[in-house]
Design a protein around this motif. Sequence first.
Motif, PDB file in Angstrom:
ATOM      1  N   ASP A  75       0.861  -1.180   0.048  1.00 31.45           N
ATOM      2  CA  ASP A  75      -0.003   0.074  -0.169  1.00 31.45           C
ATOM      3  C   ASP A  75       0.892   1.053  -0.145  1.00 31.45           C
ATOM      4  OD1 ASP A  75      -2.303  -1.574   0.026  1.00 31.45           O
ATOM      5  OD2 ASP A  75      -2.126  -1.626   2.166  1.00 31.45           O
ATOM      6  N   ILE A  76       1.983   1.181  -0.627  1.00 30.90           N
ATOM      7  CA  ILE A  76       2.783   2.345  -0.661  1.00 30.90           C
ATOM      8  C   ILE A  76       3.412   2.286  -1.978  1.00 30.90           C
ATOM      9  CG2 ILE A  76       3.388   2.866   1.664  1.00 30.90           C
ATOM     10  CD1 ILE A  76       6.197   1.519   1.188  1.00 30.90           C
ATOM     11  N   PRO A  77       3.775   3.523  -2.530  1.00 32.18           N
ATOM     12  CA  PRO A  77       4.385   3.666  -4.094  1.00 32.18           C
ATOM     13  C   PRO A  77       5.858   3.072  -3.748  1.00 32.18           C
ATOM     14  CG  PRO A  77       4.206   5.650  -3.150  1.00 32.18           C
ATOM     15  CD  PRO A  77       3.347   4.701  -2.147  1.00 32.18           C
ATOM     16  N   PRO A  78       6.358   3.012  -5.189  1.00 30.77           N
ATOM     17  CA  PRO A  78       7.954   2.564  -5.032  1.00 30.77           C
ATOM     18  C   PRO A  78       8.601   3.831  -4.506  1.00 30.77           C
ATOM     19  CG  PRO A  78       6.890   2.310  -7.258  1.00 30.77           C
ATOM     20  CD  PRO A  78       5.989   3.050  -6.336  1.00 30.77           C
ATOM     21  N   ILE A  79       9.581   3.332  -3.783  1.00 32.89           N
ATOM     22  CA  ILE A  79      10.464   4.097  -2.755  1.00 32.89           C
ATOM     23  C   ILE A  79      11.894   4.329  -3.298  1.00 32.89           C
ATOM     24  CG2 ILE A  79      11.407   4.363  -0.131  1.00 32.89           C
ATOM     25  CD1 ILE A  79       8.544   4.913  -0.432  1.00 32.89           C
ATOM     26  N   TYR A  87      13.982   6.807  16.906  1.00 31.16           N
ATOM     27  CA  TYR A  87      12.912   6.002  16.970  1.00 31.16           C
ATOM     28  C   TYR A  87      11.899   6.078  15.921  1.00 31.16           C
ATOM     29  CZ  TYR A  87      14.772   5.073  21.599  1.00 31.16           C
ATOM     30  OH  TYR A  87      15.577   4.808  22.650  1.00 31.16           O
ATOM     31  N   HIS A  88      12.097   6.738  14.833  1.00 30.10           N
ATOM     32  CA  HIS A  88      11.318   6.785  13.528  1.00 30.10           C
ATOM     33  C   HIS A  88      12.117   6.941  12.103  1.00 30.10           C
ATOM     34  CE1 HIS A  88      13.291  11.165  13.326  1.00 30.10           C
ATOM     35  NE2 HIS A  88      12.637  11.223  12.211  1.00 30.10           N
ATOM     36  N   ILE A  89      11.215   6.459  11.216  1.00 35.55           N
ATOM     37  CA  ILE A  89      11.847   6.442   9.855  1.00 35.55           C
ATOM     38  C   ILE A  89      11.137   7.150   8.893  1.00 35.55           C
ATOM     39  CG2 ILE A  89      12.243   4.404   8.223  1.00 35.55           C
ATOM     40  CD1 ILE A  89      12.020   2.300  10.165  1.00 35.55           C
ATOM     41  N   LEU A  90      11.881   7.559   7.788  1.00 38.06           N
ATOM     42  CA  LEU A  90      11.090   8.206   6.767  1.00 38.06           C
ATOM     43  C   LEU A  90      11.580   7.691   5.275  1.00 38.06           C
ATOM     44  CD1 LEU A  90      11.909  12.032   7.528  1.00 38.06           C
ATOM     45  CD2 LEU A  90       9.772  11.037   8.065  1.00 38.06           C
ATOM     46  N   ALA A  91      10.550   7.773   4.349  1.00 40.22           N
ATOM     47  CA  ALA A  91      10.734   7.089   3.170  1.00 40.22           C
ATOM     48  C   ALA A  91      10.105   8.368   2.209  1.00 40.22           C
ATOM     49  CB  ALA A  91      10.083   5.671   3.187  1.00 40.22           C
ATOM     50  N   ILE A  92      10.831   8.219   1.105  1.00 42.59           N
ATOM     51  CA  ILE A  92      10.468   9.304   0.108  1.00 42.59           C
ATOM     52  C   ILE A  92      10.195   8.520  -1.203  1.00 42.59           C
ATOM     53  CG2 ILE A  92      12.617   9.938  -0.575  1.00 42.59           C
ATOM     54  CD1 ILE A  92      11.498  12.716  -1.388  1.00 42.59           C
ATOM     55  N   SER A  93       8.960   8.791  -1.674  1.00 45.14           N
ATOM     56  CA  SER A  93       8.354   7.991  -2.771  1.00 45.14           C
ATOM     57  C   SER A  93       9.246   8.464  -4.192  1.00 45.14           C
ATOM     58  CB  SER A  93       6.782   7.994  -3.120  1.00 45.14           C
ATOM     59  OG  SER A  93       6.609   9.380  -3.493  1.00 45.14           O
ATOM     60  N   ASP A  94       9.445   7.359  -5.114  1.00 45.65           N
ATOM     61  CA  ASP A  94       9.894   7.451  -6.361  1.00 45.65           C
ATOM     62  C   ASP A  94       8.916   8.036  -7.591  1.00 45.65           C
ATOM     63  OD1 ASP A  94      11.785   8.038  -8.390  1.00 45.65           O
ATOM     64  OD2 ASP A  94      12.167   5.654  -8.628  1.00 45.65           O
ATOM     65  N   GLU A  95       8.247   9.339  -7.310  1.00 46.47           N
ATOM     66  CA  GLU A  95       7.421   9.810  -8.147  1.00 46.47           C
ATOM     67  C   GLU A  95       7.720  11.122  -8.657  1.00 46.47           C
ATOM     68  OE1 GLU A  95       3.351   8.306  -6.598  1.00 46.47           O
ATOM     69  OE2 GLU A  95       4.370   9.101  -4.891  1.00 46.47           O
ATOM     70  N   GLU A  96       7.004  11.629  -9.652  1.00 46.84           N
ATOM     71  CA  GLU A  96       7.318  13.158 -10.137  1.00 46.84           C
ATOM     72  C   GLU A  96       7.143  14.054  -9.112  1.00 46.84           C
ATOM     73  OE1 GLU A  96       6.091  15.969 -13.594  1.00 46.84           O
ATOM     74  OE2 GLU A  96       5.309  14.015 -13.696  1.00 46.84           O
ATOM     75  N   GLN A  97       5.910  13.863  -8.317  1.00 46.16           N
ATOM     76  CA  GLN A  97       5.522  14.732  -7.031  1.00 46.16           C
ATOM     77  C   GLN A  97       5.911  13.788  -5.844  1.00 46.16           C
ATOM     78  OE1 GLN A  97       4.938  17.992  -7.006  1.00 46.16           O
ATOM     79  NE2 GLN A  97       5.194  18.195  -9.244  1.00 46.16           N
ATOM     80  N   PRO A  98       7.036  13.694  -5.249  1.00 44.58           N
ATOM     81  CA  PRO A  98       7.396  12.861  -4.116  1.00 44.58           C
ATOM     82  C   PRO A  98       6.547  13.057  -3.020  1.00 44.58           C
ATOM     83  CG  PRO A  98       9.359  13.709  -4.912  1.00 44.58           C
ATOM     84  CD  PRO A  98       8.111  14.591  -5.741  1.00 44.58           C
ATOM     85  N   LYS A  99       6.145  11.952  -2.444  1.00 43.74           N
ATOM     86  CA  LYS A  99       5.401  11.792  -0.756  1.00 43.74           C
ATOM     87  C   LYS A  99       6.392  11.454  -0.154  1.00 43.74           C
ATOM     88  CE  LYS A  99       0.965  10.942  -3.176  1.00 43.74           C
ATOM     89  NZ  LYS A  99       1.405  10.699  -4.383  1.00 43.74           N
ATOM     90  N   VAL A 100       6.151  11.684   1.343  1.00 42.55           N
ATOM     91  CA  VAL A 100       7.073  11.411   2.244  1.00 42.55           C
ATOM     92  C   VAL A 100       6.125  10.544   3.507  1.00 42.55           C
ATOM     93  CG1 VAL A 100       8.316  11.866   4.414  1.00 42.55           C
ATOM     94  CG2 VAL A 100       8.511  12.774   2.357  1.00 42.55           C
ATOM     95  N   TYR A 101       6.606   9.205   3.601  1.00 45.88           N
ATOM     96  CA  TYR A 101       5.900   8.263   4.685  1.00 45.88           C
ATOM     97  C   TYR A 101       6.870   8.213   5.826  1.00 45.88           C
ATOM     98  CZ  TYR A 101       3.034   7.172   0.381  1.00 45.88           C
ATOM     99  OH  TYR A 101       2.198   7.110  -0.576  1.00 45.88           O
ATOM    100  N   GLY A 102       6.090   8.049   7.089  1.00 48.02           N
ATOM    101  CA  GLY A 102       6.785   7.953   8.196  1.00 48.02           C
ATOM    102  C   GLY A 102       6.290   6.907   9.039  1.00 48.02           C
TER     103      GLY A 102
END
Length: 229
Positions: A75-79, A87-102
């Motif tokens: 349920d997340i796009p390619p990262i 104690y926290h993690i960030l992931a940025i999506s590999d999209e033209e308009q990137p999204k950040v997931y935490g």
Amino acid sequence: MTNILGFGGNFGNWRQPNDNFSPKPESLAILPEEVTQIVDVISLYSRIIVFLSSEGKLYQTDPNQFQEKLKAIEDIPPIKSICAGYYHILAISDEEQPKVYGWGNNDSGQFSNLNKQIEMRKPTLIKGLEKITFHEIYCAGYGSFFLNTTTNVLYGCGDNYNSELGVLDYQSKEQIIKLHENVVKVFSDHSDHVFIIKTDGNLYGFGTNQIGLCLNNSFSFSFSFSLRD
């Protein structure tokens, strides 16, 4: 798949289910066969380990349960990039308009306007970035950073108790704010200090300086300085 070796304590269940310490590198055999290459690995003090594959998929260990084969987080796009604070993690999506997931702990506002008490076990979309253009993400201690490599503006949120955000306000930043301009590159890790290279070519640092991490004579917090000054 590229062979991955690891050594040290096994409390994060990255190999067979035991707590033994491995003094020598051992083969990691919990990733599925479809993983052709791992491009990044991060870990939390809470013993969670996250692997990023060349296909942009994330695989996460469970410190409470050994898994014979890790399954990709769904349920997340390619990262394209991941980072970890205390104690926290960030992931940025590999999209033209990137999204950040935490995900992880958010008791110091690391994820902006989400509930400060929430602990997220899986990536959750971080709100508050819709009107900000950014290209790279970083973590340090309890802080999160978002860099626009076109305008060289650095944004951030999270704990600022030790000035790890590099501003003069000691309060936690639960909203994403503009931190610094003219930033080319950020260097950070789990610790409470950060270094940045600016367009003037100088290296600046900020954060706690209790053991001389920022190379000056003050034992208090160093907000911003240049190694060339």
